[in-house]
Design an enzyme around this catalytic site. Structure first.
Site, PDB file in Angstrom:
ATOM      1  N   ASP A  17       0.764  -1.117   0.025  1.00 45.50           N
ATOM      2  CA  ASP A  17      -0.063   0.067  -0.007  1.00 45.50           C
ATOM      3  C   ASP A  17       0.798   1.256   0.016  1.00 45.50           C
ATOM      4  OD1 ASP A  17      -2.353  -1.580   0.050  1.00 45.50           O
ATOM      5  OD2 ASP A  17      -1.857  -1.770   2.584  1.00 45.50           O
ATOM      6  N   LYS A  34       1.934   2.204  -5.186  1.00 46.04           N
ATOM      7  CA  LYS A  34       2.613   1.781  -6.428  1.00 46.04           C
ATOM      8  C   LYS A  34       2.073   2.086  -7.747  1.00 46.04           C
ATOM      9  CE  LYS A  34       2.916  -2.238  -4.482  1.00 46.04           C
ATOM     10  NZ  LYS A  34       2.847  -2.132  -2.992  1.00 46.04           N
ATOM     11  N   ALA A  90      -3.678  -8.055  -3.977  1.00 43.41           N
ATOM     12  CA  ALA A  90      -3.163  -6.667  -4.441  1.00 43.41           C
ATOM     13  C   ALA A  90      -4.548  -5.767  -4.637  1.00 43.41           C
ATOM     14  CB  ALA A  90      -2.240  -6.498  -5.530  1.00 43.41           C
ATOM     15  N   GLY A  91      -4.133  -4.716  -4.548  1.00 44.90           N
ATOM     16  CA  GLY A  91      -5.245  -3.557  -4.689  1.00 44.90           C
ATOM     17  C   GLY A  91      -4.517  -2.210  -5.106  1.00 44.90           C
ATOM     18  N   HIS A  92      -4.427  -1.807  -6.252  1.00 40.66           N
ATOM     19  CA  HIS A  92      -3.643  -0.664  -6.723  1.00 40.66           C
ATOM     20  C   HIS A  92      -4.989   0.388  -7.390  1.00 40.66           C
ATOM     21  CE1 HIS A  92       0.040  -3.155  -7.603  1.00 40.66           C
ATOM     22  NE2 HIS A  92      -0.151  -2.850  -6.344  1.00 40.66           N
ATOM     23  N   THR A  93      -4.694   1.607  -6.811  1.00 45.74           N
ATOM     24  CA  THR A  93      -5.702   2.617  -7.049  1.00 45.74           C
ATOM     25  C   THR A  93      -4.879   3.481  -7.997  1.00 45.74           C
ATOM     26  OG1 THR A  93      -6.729   2.089  -4.861  1.00 45.74           O
ATOM     27  CG2 THR A  93      -7.342   4.188  -5.942  1.00 45.74           C
ATOM     28  N   GLN A 115       2.173  -6.237  -3.194  1.00 47.11           N
ATOM     29  CA  GLN A 115       2.457  -5.993  -1.579  1.00 47.11           C
ATOM     30  C   GLN A 115       3.801  -5.100  -1.496  1.00 47.11           C
ATOM     31  OE1 GLN A 115       1.591  -9.220  -3.051  1.00 47.11           O
ATOM     32  NE2 GLN A 115      -0.362  -8.402  -2.963  1.00 47.11           N
ATOM     33  N   THR A 130      -8.397  -3.919  -1.505  1.00 49.45           N
ATOM     34  CA  THR A 130      -9.077  -4.993  -1.657  1.00 49.45           C
ATOM     35  C   THR A 130      -9.970  -5.304  -0.486  1.00 49.45           C
ATOM     36  OG1 THR A 130      -6.882  -5.768  -2.587  1.00 49.45           O
ATOM     37  CG2 THR A 130      -8.544  -7.300  -2.094  1.00 49.45           C
ATOM     38  N   THR A 131      -9.854  -5.216   0.615  1.00 54.96           N
ATOM     39  CA  THR A 131     -10.552  -5.669   1.712  1.00 54.96           C
ATOM     40  C   THR A 131     -11.680  -4.796   2.493  1.00 54.96           C
ATOM     41  OG1 THR A 131      -8.873  -5.458   3.264  1.00 54.96           O
ATOM     42  CG2 THR A 131      -9.152  -7.616   2.184  1.00 54.96           C
ATOM     43  N   GLY A 179      -0.100  14.554  -3.412  1.00 57.19           N
ATOM     44  CA  GLY A 179      -1.477  14.601  -3.857  1.00 57.19           C
ATOM     45  C   GLY A 179      -1.761  13.335  -4.494  1.00 57.19           C
TER      46      GLY A 179
HETATM   47  P1  IMP Z   1      -2.473 -12.873   1.730  1.00 55.36           P
HETATM   48  O1  IMP Z   1      -1.548 -12.137   0.717  1.00 55.36           O
HETATM   49  O2  IMP Z   1      -3.804 -12.537   1.295  1.00 55.36           O
HETATM   50  O3  IMP Z   1      -2.180 -14.421   1.952  1.00 55.36           O
HETATM   51  O4  IMP Z   1      -2.230 -12.043   3.042  1.00 55.36           O
HETATM   52  C1  IMP Z   1      -1.021 -12.139   3.810  1.00 55.36           C
HETATM   53  C2  IMP Z   1      -0.581 -10.771   4.439  1.00 55.36           C
HETATM   54  O5  IMP Z   1      -0.435  -9.980   3.569  1.00 55.36           O
HETATM   55  C3  IMP Z   1      -1.928 -10.142   5.328  1.00 55.36           C
HETATM   56  O6  IMP Z   1      -1.428  -9.389   6.292  1.00 55.36           O
HETATM   57  C4  IMP Z   1      -2.336  -9.195   4.067  1.00 55.36           C
HETATM   58  O7  IMP Z   1      -2.889  -8.017   5.062  1.00 55.36           O
HETATM   59  C5  IMP Z   1      -1.281  -8.680   3.520  1.00 55.36           C
HETATM   60  N1  IMP Z   1      -1.410  -8.403   2.062  1.00 55.36           N
HETATM   61  C6  IMP Z   1      -1.617  -9.092   1.015  1.00 55.36           C
HETATM   62  N2  IMP Z   1      -1.939  -8.134   0.039  1.00 55.36           N
HETATM   63  C7  IMP Z   1      -1.518  -6.866   0.501  1.00 55.36           C
HETATM   64  C8  IMP Z   1      -1.556  -5.805  -0.137  1.00 55.36           C
HETATM   65  O8  IMP Z   1      -1.772  -5.629  -1.539  1.00 55.36           O
HETATM   66  N3  IMP Z   1      -1.331  -4.568   0.517  1.00 55.36           N
HETATM   67  C9  IMP Z   1      -1.017  -4.725   1.882  1.00 55.36           C
HETATM   68  N4  IMP Z   1      -1.150  -5.797   2.612  1.00 55.36           N
HETATM   69  C10 IMP Z   1      -1.270  -6.981   1.856  1.00 55.36           C
END
Ligand code: IMP
Length: 431
Positions: free
Chosen positions: A13, A16, A39-42, A223, A299-300, A414
């Protein structure tokens, strides 16, 4: 000829997607090499916000070829959802997206297994994104995984899936969860295979050829390095190699193809999920970062823990991943804090350490050693030159650069595309 690798130097986060988007404009190919839909890229373009999970961030830039390479674990339904979502916003990926035939698939049972493993861990759960990442990479390492290439052979696919599921079902049973029905799982995949077929390719061959032809290639990490399966805060990590070192394996390009490594850090630190975070701040300062920085998982939707910049993490990432330059993101978020701390080392039971420890117990015992800097109140959104930053912000950025040991060549102030400061030679050192 130019191959650039970009990766996050913290716990993910870092922003990137934003930098990939900027660099994609100058790239012929943009490539994801590890991770999956966790991953969640905005990326914000004008009034439109794009959140990408599996597709490379270059999809927003017309004229780029985007590759989901072999090191990614691919949830086929998610890919299709994202392709359709972009199509609805007027972005057509026909001929602009390739998916490696060697990439492993994330199937519905992997997501259920992710939940089952978390359930079985009880108090020690990892706080995963529930996207099936660990189980899918687990299948890959156990050599029981199913790959994109397998989708074109439905009969063999069913047999392989049945074998794989017999082991998984026993674990689901232990976690008190319903077993997976093989016939239903195979049926669910019908149609998916047809939709993906036009995108499937030997992306390694495409990439090697593009590299040899001197095309400009951007390798996009997901990540962050502190979540690396080997080098991160194990076991509170993801299941892939998140640094630049993961890129050659995850793409098939030779290591020597990578000419430039760009490391991304935020001006502070965040972490989502569970696990140690020595610089976490639970006071008003941490709340300020969370609120002003809008620190919620893309993502979550989970709120991210926030805290001070951790130079121990960033130094390690810079030194081990060959970082040539750093992009410092979200400096503007720190405006309004009366003082700003910078963690330069940790202490465990009074013993000073300058590098991240190996065991989770040691990680949890780490006390940050801070330097404290004066804050600033000015809004940085309109600043485009380093010299126009408030003096206190300049001092802080110089201190970060000195701690990380690599030139900071970009500072974001920004979320909008134009809000950044470019520094060709890094931040000028004070005389
Ligand atoms: P997993 O990748 O879903 O198995 O999660 C393992 C750990 O990596 C957890 O603590 C997640 O919150 C963290 N994580 C996975 N993907 C991301 C990401 O894109 N950004 C930040 N944390 C991530």
């Amino acid at each position: 000829m130019s191959v650039t690798c970009l990766f996050g130097m913290q716990w993910g986060d870092e922003g990137k997607g934003r930098i990939v988007d900027l660099l994609a404009a100058r790239s012929d190919l943009v490539v994801r090499y590890q991770g999956g839909a966790n991953a969640g890229h905005t990326v914000v373009v004008g009034e439109t916000k794009y959140v990408l999970h599996l597709l490379p961030s270059g999809v927003i830039q017309p004229g780029t070829l985007n590759i989901i390479a072999n090191g990614v674990v691919v949830d086929p339904w998610k890919v299709i959802e994202e392709i359709d979502g972009l199509s609805a916003k007027g972005i057509d990926l026909t001929g602009r997206l390739l998916i490696s035939d060697r990439a492993h698939l994330v199937l519905p049972h992997h997501k259920r297994m992710d939940e089952a493993f978390e359930k079985l861990r009880g108090d020690e759960k990892l706080g995963t994104t529930s996207r099936g990442i660990g189980p899918a990479y687990g299948d890959k390492a156990r050599r029981t995984g199913l790959r994109v290439a397998d989708l074109s052979r439905p009969d063999e696919f069913a047999q392989k899936l049945e074998k794989s599921l017999s082991a998984w079902n026993a674990i689901l049973d232990r976690a008190g969860m319903e077993p997976v029905d093989v016939a239903a799982a195979v049926a669910e995949l019908q149609g998916v295979s047809e939709r993906l077929a036009p995108y499937v390719a030997d992306t390694t061959a495409v990439l090697v050829e593009a590299w040899q032809a001197g095309k400009s290639i951007l390798l996009e990490g997901a990540q962050g390095y502190a979540l690396d399966v080997d080098h991160g805060s194990y076991p509170f990590v993801t299941s892939s190699s998140t640094g630049s070192a993961g890129a050659p394996i995850g793409t098939g390009l030779p290591p020597k193809a990578i000419e430039r490594v760009l490391g991304i850090v935020k001006a502070y630190t965040t972490r989502v999920g569970t696990g140690p975070m020595p610089t976490k701040d639970t006071t008003d300062a941490g709340r300020h970062m969370g609120e002003v920085g809008n620190e919620f998982g893309a993502t979550t939707g989970r709120p991210r823990d926030c805290g001070w910049f951790d130079a121990v993490l960033a130094r390690r990432a810079a030194a081990t991943q060959g970082v040539d330059a750093v992009a410092l993101m979200k400096l503007d978020v720190l405006s309004g804090l009366s003082e700003i701390k910078l963690c330069t080392a940790y202490e465990i039971d009074g013993r000073r350490i300058d590098a991240p420890p190996a065991s989770a117990a040691d990680w949890y015992a780490c006390e940050p050693v801070y330097e404290t800097y004066p804050g600033w109140d000015e809004d940085l959104g309109g600043v485009r030159h380093f010299d126009d930053l408030p003096e206190a912000a300049q001092v802080y950025v110089r201190a970060v650069q000195a701690q990380v040991g690599v030139p900071i060549e970009m500072i974001s102030v920004g979320a909008e595309r134009e809000r950044f400061i470019a520094l060709d030679e890094g931040v000028p050192v004070a005389v």
